[in-house]
Design a protein around this motif. Sequence first.
Motif, PDB file in Angstrom:
ATOM      1  N   PRO A  91      -9.371  -1.324 -30.569  1.00  0.00           N
ATOM      2  CA  PRO A  91      -8.178  -1.576 -29.764  1.00  0.00           C
ATOM      3  C   PRO A  91      -8.586  -1.855 -28.316  1.00  0.00           C
ATOM      4  N   GLY A  92      -7.923  -2.789 -27.708  1.00  0.00           N
ATOM      5  CA  GLY A  92      -8.196  -3.107 -26.312  1.00  0.00           C
ATOM      6  C   GLY A  92      -9.253  -4.170 -26.105  1.00  0.00           C
ATOM      7  N   PHE A  93      -9.952  -4.559 -27.167  1.00  0.00           N
ATOM      8  CA  PHE A  93     -10.932  -5.630 -27.067  1.00  0.00           C
ATOM      9  C   PHE A  93     -10.323  -6.899 -27.648  1.00  0.00           C
ATOM     10  N   ASP A  94     -10.502  -7.983 -26.966  1.00  0.00           N
ATOM     11  CA  ASP A  94     -10.018  -9.273 -27.447  1.00  0.00           C
ATOM     12  C   ASP A  94     -11.052  -9.829 -28.423  1.00  0.00           C
ATOM     13  N   GLN A  95     -10.882  -9.487 -29.698  1.00  0.00           N
ATOM     14  CA  GLN A  95     -11.805  -9.920 -30.738  1.00  0.00           C
ATOM     15  C   GLN A  95     -11.170 -11.037 -31.559  1.00  0.00           C
ATOM     16  N   ASP A  96     -12.005 -11.980 -31.972  1.00  0.00           N
ATOM     17  CA  ASP A  96     -11.496 -13.089 -32.780  1.00  0.00           C
ATOM     18  C   ASP A  96     -11.305 -12.651 -34.234  1.00  0.00           C
ATOM     19  N   GLU A  97     -10.954 -13.603 -35.096  1.00  0.00           N
ATOM     20  CA  GLU A  97     -10.643 -13.293 -36.489  1.00  0.00           C
ATOM     21  C   GLU A  97     -11.829 -12.691 -37.240  1.00  0.00           C
ATOM     22  N   ARG A  98     -13.045 -12.914 -36.745  1.00  0.00           N
ATOM     23  CA  ARG A  98     -14.238 -12.352 -37.391  1.00  0.00           C
ATOM     24  C   ARG A  98     -14.623 -10.997 -36.805  1.00  0.00           C
ATOM     25  N   GLY A  99     -14.000 -10.627 -35.682  1.00  0.00           N
ATOM     26  CA  GLY A  99     -14.306  -9.362 -35.044  1.00  0.00           C
ATOM     27  C   GLY A  99     -15.231  -9.475 -33.851  1.00  0.00           C
ATOM     28  N   VAL A 100     -15.506 -10.696 -33.402  1.00  0.00           N
ATOM     29  CA  VAL A 100     -16.402 -10.915 -32.260  1.00  0.00           C
ATOM     30  C   VAL A 100     -15.594 -10.950 -30.970  1.00  0.00           C
ATOM     31  N   ALA A 101     -16.033 -10.192 -29.990  1.00  0.00           N
ATOM     32  CA  ALA A 101     -15.462 -10.251 -28.636  1.00  0.00           C
ATOM     33  C   ALA A 101     -16.296 -11.277 -27.867  1.00  0.00           C
ATOM     34  N   ARG A 102     -15.681 -12.410 -27.601  1.00  0.00           N
ATOM     35  CA  ARG A 102     -16.422 -13.520 -26.982  1.00  0.00           C
ATOM     36  C   ARG A 102     -16.212 -13.527 -25.477  1.00  0.00           C
ATOM     37  N   SER A 103     -17.312 -13.714 -24.771  1.00  0.00           N
ATOM     38  CA  SER A 103     -17.262 -13.729 -23.320  1.00  0.00           C
ATOM     39  C   SER A 103     -17.708 -15.086 -22.804  1.00  0.00           C
ATOM     40  N   THR A 104     -16.939 -15.625 -21.881  1.00  0.00           N
ATOM     41  CA  THR A 104     -17.345 -16.858 -21.210  1.00  0.00           C
ATOM     42  C   THR A 104     -17.874 -16.552 -19.821  1.00  0.00           C
ATOM     43  N   ASP A 105     -17.751 -15.294 -19.417  1.00  0.00           N
ATOM     44  CA  ASP A 105     -18.206 -14.855 -18.097  1.00  0.00           C
ATOM     45  C   ASP A 105     -19.091 -13.627 -18.275  1.00  0.00           C
ATOM     46  N   PRO A 106     -20.405 -13.774 -18.080  1.00  0.00           N
ATOM     47  CA  PRO A 106     -21.312 -12.636 -18.261  1.00  0.00           C
ATOM     48  C   PRO A 106     -20.938 -11.408 -17.421  1.00  0.00           C
ATOM     49  N   ALA A 107     -20.254 -11.616 -16.311  1.00  0.00           N
ATOM     50  CA  ALA A 107     -19.824 -10.474 -15.493  1.00  0.00           C
ATOM     51  C   ALA A 107     -18.775  -9.638 -16.227  1.00  0.00           C
ATOM     52  N   GLN A 108     -18.110 -10.229 -17.205  1.00  0.00           N
ATOM     53  CA  GLN A 108     -17.101  -9.518 -17.993  1.00  0.00           C
ATOM     54  C   GLN A 108     -17.694  -8.869 -19.240  1.00  0.00           C
ATOM     55  N   GLY A 109     -18.990  -9.045 -19.462  1.00  0.00           N
ATOM     56  CA  GLY A 109     -19.654  -8.466 -20.629  1.00  0.00           C
ATOM     57  C   GLY A 109     -20.184  -9.538 -21.560  1.00  0.00           C
ATOM     58  N   PRO A 110     -20.972  -9.121 -22.536  1.00  0.00           N
ATOM     59  CA  PRO A 110     -21.586 -10.077 -23.456  1.00  0.00           C
ATOM     60  C   PRO A 110     -20.651 -10.484 -24.590  1.00  0.00           C
ATOM     61  N   THR A 111     -21.050 -11.500 -25.325  1.00  0.00           N
ATOM     62  CA  THR A 111     -20.418 -11.806 -26.605  1.00  0.00           C
ATOM     63  C   THR A 111     -21.003 -10.798 -27.582  1.00  0.00           C
ATOM     64  N   ILE A 112     -20.126 -10.012 -28.213  1.00  0.00           N
ATOM     65  CA  ILE A 112     -20.584  -8.825 -28.944  1.00  0.00           C
ATOM     66  C   ILE A 112     -19.693  -8.533 -30.148  1.00  0.00           C
ATOM     67  N   GLY A 113     -20.272  -7.907 -31.133  1.00  0.00           N
ATOM     68  CA  GLY A 113     -19.556  -7.396 -32.296  1.00  0.00           C
ATOM     69  C   GLY A 113     -20.227  -6.105 -32.731  1.00  0.00           C
ATOM     70  N   TRP A 114     -19.526  -5.294 -33.508  1.00  0.00           N
ATOM     71  CA  TRP A 114     -20.060  -3.999 -33.918  1.00  0.00           C
ATOM     72  C   TRP A 114     -19.920  -3.826 -35.415  1.00  0.00           C
ATOM     73  N   ILE A 115     -20.916  -3.171 -35.998  1.00  0.00           N
ATOM     74  CA  ILE A 115     -20.910  -2.793 -37.414  1.00  0.00           C
ATOM     75  C   ILE A 115     -21.285  -1.320 -37.494  1.00  0.00           C
TER      76      ILE A 115
END
Length: 128
Positions: A91-115
Amino acid sequence: MVTTLRSFSGFSVDDVDAALRFYRDTLGLPARTSDMGGLQIDLTEGSSVFVYPKGKDHAPASYTVLNLVVPDIDKAVTELEAAGVSLLRYPGFDQDERGVARSTDPAQGPTIGWITDPAGNVIALIQD
């Protein structure tokens, strides 16, 4: 100052055999049983992690225990999904349909997913 010969981190699992299959066969990491009673997972650049058994006393860590930097997160997710592993949703993370939180700005964090591993420990996949 403490003189150390080498260092490594560790975390627990409830089933060493299941952890070995997951880390070695599903993730493709060089994992093997250790003479200390758990697993040794060799990571990049000479580092390693020790996975130790706690059996029924194990409780999944409340934090990410391992970060895996991947060149292509979409390829990694596809490979994991083929092995039956889905990404977590937070909750609170903008994740796509696959569960990846995509970042276009490295200052906002990496493109990341968790298992999770079979013991419920969280592992991050971070796109380089």
